[in-house]
Every structure is written in structure tokens, then in C-alpha cells.
Design a protein around this motif. Sequence first.
Motif, PDB file in Angstrom:
ATOM      1  N   MET A   1      -9.072  -3.243 -16.244  1.00 35.12           N
ATOM      2  CA  MET A   1      -8.383  -1.976 -16.517  1.00 35.12           C
ATOM      3  C   MET A   1      -7.839  -1.368 -15.235  1.00 35.12           C
ATOM      4  O   MET A   1      -6.752  -0.774 -15.235  1.00 35.12           O
ATOM      5  N   ILE A   2      -8.579  -1.530 -14.144  1.00 34.01           N
ATOM      6  CA  ILE A   2      -8.097  -1.031 -12.855  1.00 34.01           C
ATOM      7  C   ILE A   2      -6.890  -1.852 -12.384  1.00 34.01           C
ATOM      8  O   ILE A   2      -5.868  -1.302 -11.977  1.00 34.01           O
ATOM      9  N   PHE A   3      -7.012  -3.167 -12.462  1.00 34.48           N
ATOM     10  CA  PHE A   3      -5.936  -4.043 -12.012  1.00 34.48           C
ATOM     11  C   PHE A   3      -4.658  -3.835 -12.820  1.00 34.48           C
ATOM     12  O   PHE A   3      -3.554  -3.866 -12.276  1.00 34.48           O
ATOM     13  N   SER A   4      -4.795  -3.614 -14.120  1.00 30.36           N
ATOM     14  CA  SER A   4      -3.630  -3.560 -15.006  1.00 30.36           C
ATOM     15  C   SER A   4      -3.035  -2.166 -15.159  1.00 30.36           C
ATOM     16  O   SER A   4      -2.062  -1.990 -15.896  1.00 30.36           O
ATOM     17  N   LEU A   5      -3.596  -1.167 -14.465  1.00 25.88           N
ATOM     18  CA  LEU A   5      -3.072   0.192 -14.582  1.00 25.88           C
ATOM     19  C   LEU A   5      -1.709   0.303 -13.913  1.00 25.88           C
ATOM     20  O   LEU A   5      -1.549  -0.021 -12.743  1.00 25.88           O
ATOM     21  N   THR A   6      -0.724   0.738 -14.659  1.00 24.22           N
ATOM     22  CA  THR A   6       0.624   0.953 -14.136  1.00 24.22           C
ATOM     23  C   THR A   6       1.069   2.366 -14.486  1.00 24.22           C
ATOM     24  O   THR A   6       0.385   3.092 -15.208  1.00 24.22           O
ATOM     25  N   ASP A   7       2.221   2.758 -13.959  1.00 25.91           N
ATOM     26  CA  ASP A   7       2.751   4.084 -14.284  1.00 25.91           C
ATOM     27  C   ASP A   7       2.907   4.252 -15.788  1.00 25.91           C
ATOM     28  O   ASP A   7       2.581   5.301 -16.357  1.00 25.91           O
ATOM     29  N   GLU A   8       3.412   3.202 -16.441  1.00 29.16           N
ATOM     30  CA  GLU A   8       3.718   3.301 -17.861  1.00 29.16           C
ATOM     31  C   GLU A   8       2.458   3.335 -18.723  1.00 29.16           C
ATOM     32  O   GLU A   8       2.365   4.126 -19.663  1.00 29.16           O
ATOM     33  N   THR A   9       1.477   2.471 -18.393  1.00 32.62           N
ATOM     34  CA  THR A   9       0.243   2.476 -19.183  1.00 32.62           C
ATOM     35  C   THR A   9      -0.524   3.770 -18.962  1.00 32.62           C
ATOM     36  O   THR A   9      -1.125   4.310 -19.895  1.00 32.62           O
ATOM     37  N   TYR A  10      -0.510   4.286 -17.734  1.00 34.49           N
ATOM     38  CA  TYR A  10      -1.184   5.557 -17.464  1.00 34.49           C
ATOM     39  C   TYR A  10      -0.577   6.684 -18.297  1.00 34.49           C
ATOM     40  O   TYR A  10      -1.291   7.484 -18.908  1.00 34.49           O
ATOM     41  N   ALA A  11       0.756   6.741 -18.300  1.00 30.73           N
ATOM     42  CA  ALA A  11       1.432   7.778 -19.081  1.00 30.73           C
ATOM     43  C   ALA A  11       1.106   7.649 -20.569  1.00 30.73           C
ATOM     44  O   ALA A  11       0.921   8.643 -21.266  1.00 30.73           O
ATOM     45  N   LEU A  12       1.010   6.420 -21.039  1.00 31.76           N
ATOM     46  CA  LEU A  12       0.695   6.198 -22.445  1.00 31.76           C
ATOM     47  C   LEU A  12      -0.745   6.599 -22.757  1.00 31.76           C
ATOM     48  O   LEU A  12      -1.010   7.227 -23.780  1.00 31.76           O
TER      49      LEU A  12
ATOM     50  N   LEU B   1       0.828  -1.213   0.000  1.00 32.34           N
ATOM     51  CA  LEU B   1       0.000   0.000   0.000  1.00 32.34           C
ATOM     52  C   LEU B   1       0.858   1.257   0.000  1.00 32.34           C
ATOM     53  O   LEU B   1       0.590   2.206  -0.745  1.00 32.34           O
ATOM     54  N   ALA B   2       1.909   1.258   0.819  1.00 29.26           N
ATOM     55  CA  ALA B   2       2.778   2.437   0.903  1.00 29.26           C
ATOM     56  C   ALA B   2       3.510   2.696  -0.411  1.00 29.26           C
ATOM     57  O   ALA B   2       3.678   3.839  -0.832  1.00 29.26           O
ATOM     58  N   MET B   3       3.934   1.616  -1.064  1.00 30.00           N
ATOM     59  CA  MET B   3       4.713   1.767  -2.290  1.00 30.00           C
ATOM     60  C   MET B   3       3.851   2.094  -3.510  1.00 30.00           C
ATOM     61  O   MET B   3       4.345   2.631  -4.498  1.00 30.00           O
ATOM     62  N   ASN B   4       2.561   1.759  -3.444  1.00 29.85           N
ATOM     63  CA  ASN B   4       1.712   1.915  -4.627  1.00 29.85           C
ATOM     64  C   ASN B   4       0.517   2.842  -4.405  1.00 29.85           C
ATOM     65  O   ASN B   4      -0.409   2.860  -5.222  1.00 29.85           O
ATOM     66  N   CYS B   5       0.552   3.630  -3.329  1.00 26.88           N
ATOM     67  CA  CYS B   5      -0.563   4.524  -3.038  1.00 26.88           C
ATOM     68  C   CYS B   5      -0.742   5.594  -4.116  1.00 26.88           C
ATOM     69  O   CYS B   5      -1.820   6.172  -4.241  1.00 26.88           O
ATOM     70  N   ARG B   6       0.295   5.862  -4.893  1.00 28.25           N
ATOM     71  CA  ARG B   6       0.195   6.873  -5.948  1.00 28.25           C
ATOM     72  C   ARG B   6      -0.904   6.526  -6.957  1.00 28.25           C
ATOM     73  O   ARG B   6      -1.471   7.419  -7.585  1.00 28.25           O
ATOM     74  N   HIS B   7      -1.207   5.240  -7.114  1.00 24.00           N
ATOM     75  CA  HIS B   7      -2.227   4.826  -8.069  1.00 24.00           C
ATOM     76  C   HIS B   7      -3.595   5.375  -7.698  1.00 24.00           C
ATOM     77  O   HIS B   7      -4.438   5.577  -8.564  1.00 24.00           O
ATOM     78  N   MET B   8      -3.819   5.625  -6.401  1.00 21.70           N
ATOM     79  CA  MET B   8      -5.105   6.168  -5.973  1.00 21.70           C
ATOM     80  C   MET B   8      -5.301   7.583  -6.479  1.00 21.70           C
ATOM     81  O   MET B   8      -6.425   8.043  -6.636  1.00 21.70           O
ATOM     82  N   PHE B   9      -4.202   8.284  -6.732  1.00 27.22           N
ATOM     83  CA  PHE B   9      -4.288   9.666  -7.189  1.00 27.22           C
ATOM     84  C   PHE B   9      -4.519   9.744  -8.698  1.00 27.22           C
ATOM     85  O   PHE B   9      -5.488  10.338  -9.158  1.00 27.22           O
ATOM     86  N   TYR B  10      -3.631   9.141  -9.470  1.00 26.78           N
ATOM     87  CA  TYR B  10      -3.798   9.310 -10.912  1.00 26.78           C
ATOM     88  C   TYR B  10      -4.795   8.328 -11.514  1.00 26.78           C
ATOM     89  O   TYR B  10      -5.257   8.518 -12.638  1.00 26.78           O
ATOM     90  N   GLY B  11      -5.166   7.283 -10.757  1.00 28.31           N
ATOM     91  CA  GLY B  11      -6.165   6.362 -11.267  1.00 28.31           C
ATOM     92  C   GLY B  11      -7.536   6.995 -11.397  1.00 28.31           C
ATOM     93  O   GLY B  11      -8.356   6.584 -12.227  1.00 28.31           O
ATOM     94  N   VAL B  12      -7.807   8.030 -10.566  1.00 25.16           N
ATOM     95  CA  VAL B  12      -9.095   8.720 -10.617  1.00 25.16           C
ATOM     96  C   VAL B  12      -9.316   9.358 -11.983  1.00 25.16           C
ATOM     97  O   VAL B  12     -10.452   9.505 -12.438  1.00 25.16           O
ATOM     98  N   THR B  13      -8.245   9.717 -12.664  1.00 29.58           N
ATOM     99  CA  THR B  13      -8.346  10.385 -13.954  1.00 29.58           C
ATOM    100  C   THR B  13      -9.158   9.580 -14.961  1.00 29.58           C
ATOM    101  O   THR B  13      -9.928  10.143 -15.745  1.00 29.58           O
ATOM    102  N   PHE B  14      -9.003   8.270 -14.933  1.00 33.34           N
ATOM    103  CA  PHE B  14      -9.661   7.421 -15.928  1.00 33.34           C
ATOM    104  C   PHE B  14     -10.785   6.576 -15.328  1.00 33.34           C
ATOM    105  O   PHE B  14     -11.241   5.633 -15.968  1.00 33.34           O
TER     106      PHE B  14
END
Length: 245
Positions: free
Chosen positions: A101-112, A74-87
Motif C-alpha cells: 500500500m505504501i509502494f503503490s500510493l500515488t496522487d490519484e489513488t490518494y485522492a480516490l 526524491l525531489a520530484m516525489n517528496c510530496r508523498h511524505m506529506f500526504y502519505g502520513v494521512t493513511f
Amino acid sequence: MNRELKYALGKTIPIMFSYLFLSMAFGIMMNQAGFPFYWAYLVSLTVYTGAFQFVIVSFLSAGAGIATIALTALAMNCRHMFYGVTFLKEFKSMGKRYPYMIFSLTDETYALYCSLEYPEELDHHQVMFDIAWLSRAYWLIGTLVGALLGQIIPFDFEGVDFCMTALFVTILIDQWKKTEDHAPAVIGGVSAVVFLLIFGASRFMLPSLMVTTALLLIFTPGENILKTADDRNNVSGNSAVGKTV
């Protein structure tokens, strides 16, 4: 190969090279820690969270408890809660594919997702789904190959993780060129540097994201947010019309 898959395949080539090398390194680490090759594959299949997968090797070797592993994840991946809201709304409109789509969202796919300009003749929801499963397939394939090769040939993957940094820098430069409003990039960059100096490399991410998100919400007019959502809906509608025609 349909048009959406072909387009997604071309756009995920940078992710492919990054994921293959990193996941191979993870597979080799699992093998060196004494786990059979299928353990590495099962971890990538169920966890799928880049950096934390390297941490979990130590946890599994030390027999760490579930609570410790869960809190660290949770501590290492909490950032997903912030930018995941975008989509979030866009993922919901994808029907049965929404949970994946929620499970597979990563930093790289989000940026893409944020940087793509979808041709009108393509179903952009299908493109996003293809990007998601292709990226995950790269990671799973690399993990399996690394775990198998680790039993035969010793590898030194020191420094390979820099390819992820290079990928993000490339995306940042591309986005900087495409937009005239550089405020989000500047706010994010300054916030990251300030909190890095205050809290250090292991603790700066969460406060930096919180402050950046708050500032962007304060200084981004509501009508611009609504316009962005409308633009995405229009793209989706145009894509559907194009495929129907």
C-alpha cells in the motif's frame, strides 16, 4: 467478481483512462530512446512514479549516475511524505498488504481514498487494496502496450498529460460539493499560487506543501483529527461485522 473488486473497478475507471494513455506514452518514449520493450516494463514495475518515469528516460539515455537519479526522484516525489502520513495507521492495520500500500500510493489513488464513501457491507481495506493493484495494473498494461506499439506505429502523445490535470480538477469539484469546510482547498490553492509565482513551476511544490501542512495543523483542532481517525476505525469495524454476518 466479489463485491469489493467490482466497487473498486467502477471507482478506478477515471484512473484507468489517465494511466493507460500516459503509460503508453512512456512505453513509446522508451522505445524511441532505443530501449527494448521489456526495459519499459521493468522500469514501470520497479519505479512506478508517473512524471519521474518520463525524466528517467533521459537519465538512462545519458548514462546518469545512481546518485543523480535517486536525488531527482526524491525531489520530484517528496510530496508523498506529506500526504502519505494521512493513511499510515490505516495501512499498518492492513497486515501483510502494508508495504504494498505504501509502494503503490500515488496522487490519484490518494485522492480516490480520500473521496470514497464506503458502503457498510464492504470491507473498505479490501476496496483500498483492490484500488491499489488495479491502478498499478493499468499502468503496467499501458506501458507494455505502448512499448510494443512504439516498435510498429509512431504516435504523437503531445497534450495527453492534461488528462491527469482534468482528473484532479474533477476530484476537487466533487470534494468541494461534498464538504462544507472549504478552508483546506482554499489554503492549498492560495499557497500553491503564491509559491508558484515566487519559485516557478519546477520548485514550488515542496514549499507549498510544507506551508499548507503547517497551516492545516495549526488551524485544525486536534479533536477533529481524532474524530476522523475514529470514523475510519468505525467504518472498518462495521465492514468486518457486515462481512461476518
